[in-house]
Structures are given as structure tokens and as C-alpha cells.
Design a protein around this motif. Structure first.
Motif, mmCIF file in Angstrom:
data_model
loop_
_atom_site.group_PDB
_atom_site.id
_atom_site.type_symbol
_atom_site.label_atom_id
_atom_site.label_comp_id
_atom_site.label_asym_id
_atom_site.label_seq_id
_atom_site.Cartn_x
_atom_site.Cartn_y
_atom_site.Cartn_z
ATOM 1 N N CYS A 101 0.834 -1.199 0.000
ATOM 2 C CA CYS A 101 0.000 0.000 0.000
ATOM 3 C C CYS A 101 0.868 1.249 0.000
ATOM 4 O O CYS A 101 0.574 2.228 -0.698
ATOM 5 C CB CYS A 101 -0.919 -0.026 1.224
ATOM 6 S SG CYS A 101 -2.122 1.328 1.262
ATOM 7 N N VAL A 105 0.816 4.374 -2.708
ATOM 8 C CA VAL A 105 0.657 5.763 -2.287
ATOM 9 C C VAL A 105 1.801 6.633 -2.809
ATOM 10 O O VAL A 105 1.596 7.780 -3.215
ATOM 11 C CB VAL A 105 0.580 5.848 -0.749
ATOM 12 C CG1 VAL A 105 0.636 7.305 -0.281
ATOM 13 C CG2 VAL A 105 -0.699 5.185 -0.245
ATOM 14 N N HIS A 166 -3.467 9.011 -3.486
ATOM 15 C CA HIS A 166 -4.174 9.112 -2.204
ATOM 16 C C HIS A 166 -4.965 10.410 -2.095
ATOM 17 O O HIS A 166 -5.966 10.468 -1.377
ATOM 18 C CB HIS A 166 -3.190 8.991 -1.034
ATOM 19 C CG HIS A 166 -2.137 10.042 -1.007
ATOM 20 N ND1 HIS A 166 -1.145 10.129 -1.960
ATOM 21 C CD2 HIS A 166 -1.918 11.069 -0.139
ATOM 22 C CE1 HIS A 166 -0.354 11.144 -1.680
ATOM 23 N NE2 HIS A 166 -0.802 11.735 -0.577
ATOM 24 N N ILE A 173 -7.935 5.116 -0.896
ATOM 25 C CA ILE A 173 -6.749 5.118 -0.040
ATOM 26 C C ILE A 173 -7.011 6.079 1.111
ATOM 27 O O ILE A 173 -7.117 7.291 0.909
ATOM 28 C CB ILE A 173 -5.489 5.551 -0.814
ATOM 29 C CG1 ILE A 173 -5.261 4.650 -2.028
ATOM 30 C CG2 ILE A 173 -4.268 5.523 0.098
ATOM 31 C CD1 ILE A 173 -4.126 5.112 -2.933
ATOM 32 N N ARG A 200 -1.637 4.121 6.282
ATOM 33 C CA ARG A 200 -2.284 4.021 4.968
ATOM 34 C C ARG A 200 -3.149 2.769 4.935
ATOM 35 O O ARG A 200 -2.735 1.706 5.408
ATOM 36 C CB ARG A 200 -1.240 3.925 3.849
ATOM 37 C CG ARG A 200 -0.360 5.144 3.724
ATOM 38 C CD ARG A 200 0.981 4.782 3.133
ATOM 39 N NE ARG A 200 1.755 4.004 4.094
ATOM 40 C CZ ARG A 200 2.909 4.380 4.618
ATOM 41 N NH1 ARG A 200 3.438 5.521 4.270
ATOM 42 N NH2 ARG A 200 3.541 3.632 5.484
ATOM 43 N N CYS A 202 -5.379 0.666 2.000
ATOM 44 C CA CYS A 202 -5.791 0.542 0.596
ATOM 45 C C CYS A 202 -6.994 -0.392 0.490
ATOM 46 O O CYS A 202 -6.935 -1.535 0.968
ATOM 47 C CB CYS A 202 -4.643 -0.007 -0.242
ATOM 48 S SG CYS A 202 -3.249 1.135 -0.430
ATOM 49 N N MET A 207 -10.457 -0.355 -5.537
ATOM 50 C CA MET A 207 -9.432 -0.065 -6.544
ATOM 51 C C MET A 207 -9.707 -0.850 -7.822
ATOM 52 O O MET A 207 -9.602 -0.327 -8.937
ATOM 53 C CB MET A 207 -8.041 -0.412 -6.006
ATOM 54 C CG MET A 207 -7.511 0.527 -4.944
ATOM 55 S SD MET A 207 -5.889 -0.023 -4.330
ATOM 56 C CE MET A 207 -5.427 1.351 -3.275
ATOM 57 N N TYR A 217 -2.781 4.867 -11.988
ATOM 58 C CA TYR A 217 -1.779 4.004 -11.366
ATOM 59 C C TYR A 217 -0.813 3.472 -12.422
ATOM 60 O O TYR A 217 0.416 3.477 -12.217
ATOM 61 C CB TYR A 217 -2.478 2.842 -10.652
ATOM 62 C CG TYR A 217 -1.564 1.691 -10.305
ATOM 63 C CD1 TYR A 217 -0.681 1.774 -9.228
ATOM 64 C CD2 TYR A 217 -1.567 0.521 -11.059
ATOM 65 C CE1 TYR A 217 0.167 0.716 -8.910
ATOM 66 C CE2 TYR A 217 -0.731 -0.539 -10.746
ATOM 67 C CZ TYR A 217 0.140 -0.435 -9.682
ATOM 68 O OH TYR A 217 0.971 -1.490 -9.370
#
Length: 259
Positions: A101, A105, A166, A173, A200, A202, A207, A217
Motif C-alpha cells: 500500500c 501511495v 491518495h 486510499i 495508509r 488501501c 481499486m 496508477y
């Protein structure tokens, strides 16, 4: 003394003596110029050797930095590639580790790669580049300057529009504040407060379902790949330069490919 003798011989019309005096003057001037040229050439060779010695030391140092940079980028790429099958629904759904994760980020973060050879920039700015006589080394340096310009232009382009995932996808996130456990390493603690860290989280399921997130991404991932490629090419340029410098200076080459 020569002038007085020459004047005396001219007055007595002793042309043979005049010719001898003239030859002595010409030879003297010629030898003086030759000695001056030899002395200047000797100074230039001393300066060249000093410049090449400094350049070799700087190249070795920059090579080591490039190896470290390449290892860091490669480790980052490996972690992200291990996540890809999960994000793109090609493997069963699972929870991402904190490390995975964290790298998602930070997938937009690109440090400006070190590429400076101060003595090279000094030679170019002061016009002393032509002090170097080894055409092979000069060609390696020209190639490196051209490559460096392309790599810097790419870096500026790659960091012109950053996809901070993020910030752009807070529903996927989440950033929270959590107590800092004893023994925690590589914790994100900047301005989190004593005893706390930033956490963090995720949401892999969300996603997977968000195409905009996946597209951005992949854009970050592609930039990482390009940064790796430029770092590898920079490393190759520096290895060639270091090898040529070692041969010229008569010292063992220290270049070796990164593992």
C-alpha cells in the motif's frame, strides 16, 4: 651584443659575418619559442592529468550513487508488479500489505536523479574542455552530456503532472493517524506527533472497480519504468567513461554492473 656585432659587420660590409649573426638571431628566437611552446604543453598535460584524475574520482562516486538508485527503483518496481495481478483481478482478492500500500501511495514520487560531474561542468563553462587530448574520453564526455540533457528533459516532463493517488482517490486510499508501535521501521511519522505515525489503508476491492484509478496508477508505473531505463543508460555511460579514464590514468577499472 648581437646588435653591436651586426652593426659592426654591416659597416665593414662583412656579409658572411652578417649572415652568421642573422642565423644566430633566428635560431635563438626559434629555440626560445620552442622552449616556450614545450613549457606550455607541459603545463597543459599536467592540468589535463589533474582534470582527468578529478573526473575519474567523480565518475566512480556517481557510479556508486547510480547503483544505489537503480537498486531502489528496481525494488519499488518489483513490489508494484507483484500487486498488479491483484489490482487487475487476475488473482484472488486479498488485503495488501502495508509495504504494498505504501508503494502505491508513493508511486508518483520521483527524486531528481543525481547526474552531475562537477569537473566536466567546470571545463565546459571555462572553455578548458579542449585541454583534454584523448579523443576517446572527449567523445564519451560529449555522449554523456547529450544523454544527460535528454534524461533531464524527461524528468521535467514526467514530474510536470503528478498523479497523487491518495489525494485524487481518498475513497480508495485512506490516511489515518495511529500509535507508533515499538520496533516499527520505515514509519511515516513526519509531523504526526510524538508516539504516532501516519497509517495508509488501501481498499483493493474499490481499486479494482475504479478504472480512473487504475489508469492513473499505470501511468505512475510507466514513469517508474522509464526512470529505471534512464538510470540503467546513465550507468552504462558512466561505466564506459570510467573504464576509459582508468586506462588513460593507468589505474584498475572499478566499474561493475549492478546486481
Amino acid at each position: 651584443m648581437i646588435r653591436r656585432r651586426l652593426s659592426k659587420h654591416l659597416k665593414s660590409q662583412n656579409w658572411f659575418a652578417v649572415a652568421v649573426d642573422f642565423v644566430i638571431v633566428v635560431v635563438g628566437v626559434f629555440m626560445g619559442l620552442q622552449v616556450q611552446d614545450w613549457n606550455e604543453a607541459r603545463k597543459e598535460r599536467i592540468e589535463e592529468n589533474a582534470l582527468l584524475s578529478r573526473l575519474h574520482a567523480e565518475t566512480v562516486k556517481l557510479l556508486e550513487t547510480q547503483r544505489e538508485e537503480l537498486v531502489s527503483l528496481s525494488e519499488r518496481a518489483d513490489i508494484l508488479m507483484s500487486v498488479n495481478p491483484v489490482l487487475f483481478s487476475q488473482e484472488p482478492l486479498r488485503t495488501l500489505s502495508d509495504l504494498e500500500c505504501r508503494h502505491i501511495v508513493a508511486s508518483h514520487v520521483f527524486r531528481r536523479p543525481p547526474d552531475e560531474l562537477p569537473v566536466l561542468d567546470e571545463m565546459l563553462s571555462t572553455g578548458r574542455f579542449d585541454v583534454l587530448q584523448d579523443e576517446g574520453i572527449k567523445e564519451f564526455l560529449r555522449s554523456y552530456v547529450i544523454f544527460r540533457g535528454r534524461a533531464r528533459a524527461y524528468y521535467d516532463e514526467a514530474t510536470n503532472e503528478l498523479f497523487r493517488l491518495h489525494s485524487r482517490f481518498p475513497g480508495l486510499i485512506a490516511i489515518g493517524r495511529a500509535p507508533l508501535e515499538t520496533g516499527t521501521v520505515d514509519a511515516w511519522t513526519a509531523l504526526s506527533g510524538e508516539g504516532f505515525r501516519w497509517n495508509r489503508a488501501c481498499d483493493v476491492e474499490k481499486m479494482r472497480a475504479n478504472q480512473a484509478f487504475l489508469n492513473e496508477y499505470v501511468d505512475n508505473l510507466s514513469r517508474t519504468g522509464s526512470m529505471i531505463q534512464f538510470t540503467e543508460q546513465r550507468h552504462e555511460h558512466l561505466e564506459e567513461l570510467e573504464s576509459a579514464l582508468s586506462a588513460h590514468l593507468g589505474v584498475p577499472a572499478v566499474s561493475r554492473s549492478p546486481k
